[in-house]
Design a protein around this motif. Structure first.
Motif, PDB file in Angstrom:
ATOM      1  N   LEU A  56       0.754  -1.122  -0.032  1.00  0.00           N
ATOM      2  CA  LEU A  56       0.053  -0.032   0.099  1.00  0.00           C
ATOM      3  C   LEU A  56       0.811   1.231   0.102  1.00  0.00           C
ATOM      4  O   LEU A  56       0.619   2.171  -0.747  1.00  0.00           O
ATOM      5  CB  LEU A  56      -0.897   0.048   1.362  1.00  0.00           C
ATOM      6  CG  LEU A  56      -2.248  -1.161   1.194  1.00  0.00           C
ATOM      7  CD1 LEU A  56      -3.025  -0.870   2.313  1.00  0.00           C
ATOM      8  CD2 LEU A  56      -2.909  -1.119  -0.069  1.00  0.00           C
ATOM      9  N   ARG A  97       0.388   7.783  -6.315  1.00  0.00           N
ATOM     10  CA  ARG A  97      -0.810   8.475  -6.719  1.00  0.00           C
ATOM     11  C   ARG A  97      -0.658   9.808  -7.355  1.00  0.00           C
ATOM     12  O   ARG A  97      -1.337  10.233  -8.138  1.00  0.00           O
ATOM     13  CB  ARG A  97      -1.434   8.847  -5.290  1.00  0.00           C
ATOM     14  CG  ARG A  97      -2.867   9.306  -5.292  1.00  0.00           C
ATOM     15  CD  ARG A  97      -3.358   9.398  -3.952  1.00  0.00           C
ATOM     16  NE  ARG A  97      -3.721   8.280  -3.174  1.00  0.00           N
ATOM     17  CZ  ARG A  97      -4.776   7.492  -3.569  1.00  0.00           C
ATOM     18  NH1 ARG A  97      -5.971   8.087  -4.205  1.00  0.00           N
ATOM     19  NH2 ARG A  97      -5.273   6.376  -2.511  1.00  0.00           N
ATOM     20  N   VAL A 148      -5.458   6.225  -8.383  1.00  0.00           N
ATOM     21  CA  VAL A 148      -5.522   5.166  -7.524  1.00  0.00           C
ATOM     22  C   VAL A 148      -6.890   4.777  -6.764  1.00  0.00           C
ATOM     23  O   VAL A 148      -7.421   5.969  -6.273  1.00  0.00           O
ATOM     24  CB  VAL A 148      -4.606   5.288  -6.456  1.00  0.00           C
ATOM     25  CG1 VAL A 148      -4.433   4.147  -5.298  1.00  0.00           C
ATOM     26  CG2 VAL A 148      -3.045   5.439  -6.959  1.00  0.00           C
ATOM     27  N   GLU A 190      -9.781   2.366  -4.701  1.00  0.00           N
ATOM     28  CA  GLU A 190     -10.212   1.069  -3.803  1.00  0.00           C
ATOM     29  C   GLU A 190     -11.353   0.516  -4.627  1.00  0.00           C
ATOM     30  O   GLU A 190     -12.242   0.992  -4.697  1.00  0.00           O
ATOM     31  CB  GLU A 190     -10.470   1.564  -2.380  1.00  0.00           C
ATOM     32  CG  GLU A 190     -10.692   0.426  -1.302  1.00  0.00           C
ATOM     33  CD  GLU A 190     -10.927   0.790  -0.188  1.00  0.00           C
ATOM     34  OE1 GLU A 190     -11.953   0.227   0.553  1.00  0.00           O
ATOM     35  OE2 GLU A 190     -10.237   1.607   0.429  1.00  0.00           O
ATOM     36  N   MET A 230      -6.856  -2.278  -4.076  1.00  0.00           N
ATOM     37  CA  MET A 230      -6.143  -1.217  -4.808  1.00  0.00           C
ATOM     38  C   MET A 230      -5.910  -1.333  -6.199  1.00  0.00           C
ATOM     39  O   MET A 230      -5.308  -2.468  -6.488  1.00  0.00           O
ATOM     40  CB  MET A 230      -5.217  -0.646  -4.086  1.00  0.00           C
ATOM     41  CG  MET A 230      -5.163  -0.233  -2.389  1.00  0.00           C
ATOM     42  SD  MET A 230      -6.774   0.717  -2.293  1.00  0.00           S
ATOM     43  CE  MET A 230      -6.332   2.223  -2.784  1.00  0.00           C
TER      44      MET A 230
END
Length: 307
Positions: free
Chosen positions: A40, A47, A52, A54, A68
């Motif tokens: 992560l 990013r 990015v 979820e 992700m």
């Protein structure tokens, strides 16, 4: 190679596991590394350059794992979609870190040519526990079908569904390890109440093509690119790799959809599954990651040239 156990320590030989055996198996699993700090955190570093998102949340008891995905920032519906997946089997480390290395070091080269969709760690519980299965003793890479019993597989299918028919190329990044023979195949045989037949582990990189839509030139192009980074697995004395006939140098074929494999999750004309061998004395972890990234680049280049 590790010694193959004569009998798996859970269950009764010849009898498939029930809930008690699955619970016993789960009780033996221990967290061995951190998804948050090793995966992560690296996704967060990307990013500023990529979108990015979820796309799901796994919950196993008190443990929660955000799933992700990384997308091209300037998504353009006029461009083809390329899908890269890793960590479907969480223990296969270079699948995860090779996907992240590709995004970090190479994805910008394709910014105005494809829409990239990358799911670098499909099975984070498996990553942390260095396991092939999820916490319910289900193999996500045999679970890509409707009403999937694996949360990991179902979440990825939902992510991909809107672009399923627009994907030009899907590459799924895996490893074949010595522990396949010493732990994971014996566990599979025990879980299913079947006898375990010892086999061998190929020393080197190889690919799995789709027997229902083979693309031999595509596969060989990827093999040629990877060979610049690490060695290609030779077939054994019977002409096989991992028990399947080598249809070309470094290539075997499986019926992807029939087996519920991740590489069947789209209708992409170009599909492949990589298999790196991290336990080889001839390969370092850095080489394994670089081999995965090289495979992704070669696969995209070929697909774009032959679309």
């Amino acid at each position: 190679m590790n010694t193959t156990p004569e009998a798996y320590p859970i269950g009764t030989p010849g009898t498939p596991w029930g809930d008690a055996e699955r619970s016993e198996w789960l009780s033996r699993q221990a967290r061995q590394r951190s998804y948050e700090s090793e995966v992560l955190s690296k996704i967060e570093q990307l990013r500023p350059r990529f979108e990015v998102e979820e796309y799901g949340l796994l919950e196993y008891g008190a443990d929660k794992y955000p799933l992700m995905a990384i997308r091209s920032r300037d998504w353009n519906d006029d461009l083809p979609v390329v899908l890269v997946t890793g960590g479907v089997h969480g223990y296969e480390t270079s699948g995860v870190h090779g996907a992240l290395q590709f995004v970090d070091q190479h994805a910008a080269e394709y910014a105005d040519r494809v829409n990239l969709l990358v799911a670098p760690c499909v099975s984070p519980w498996g990553y942390e526990h260095i396991q092939r299965w999820n916490a319910q003793a289900i193999d996500p890479n045999r679970s890509f079908y409707e009403n999937s019993p694996a949360q990991e597989s179902a979440a990825l299918m939902r992510l991909v569904a809107p672009v399923r028919d627009r994907v030009l190329m899907h590459i799924d990044l895996h490893e074949t390890t010595d522990t396949d023979e010493s732990e994971f195949r014996p566990a599979l045989a025990a879980r299913d109440g079947k006898p375990f037949t010892p086999g061998g582990i190929p020393d080197g990189f190889y690919l799995v093509d789709d027997s229902e839509n083979p693309q031999p030139e595509f596969q060989q192009t990827v093999i040629a690119a990877v060979e610049k980074v690490t060695h290609i697995a030779p077939a054994d004395a019977d002409g096989n790799l991992i028990g399947s006939p080598a249809v070309a140098r470094g290539v075997i074929q499986y019926p992807l959809k029939q087996l519920g494999l991740c590489a069947s999750v789209t209708n992409a004309p170009y599909k492949t599954t990589t298999e790196v061998y991290p336990d080889s004395p001839r390969a370092t972890p850095e080489q394994c990651n670089a081999a995965q990234a090289a495979a992704v680049c070669a696969a995209i280049d070929y697909a774009l040239a032959h679309r």
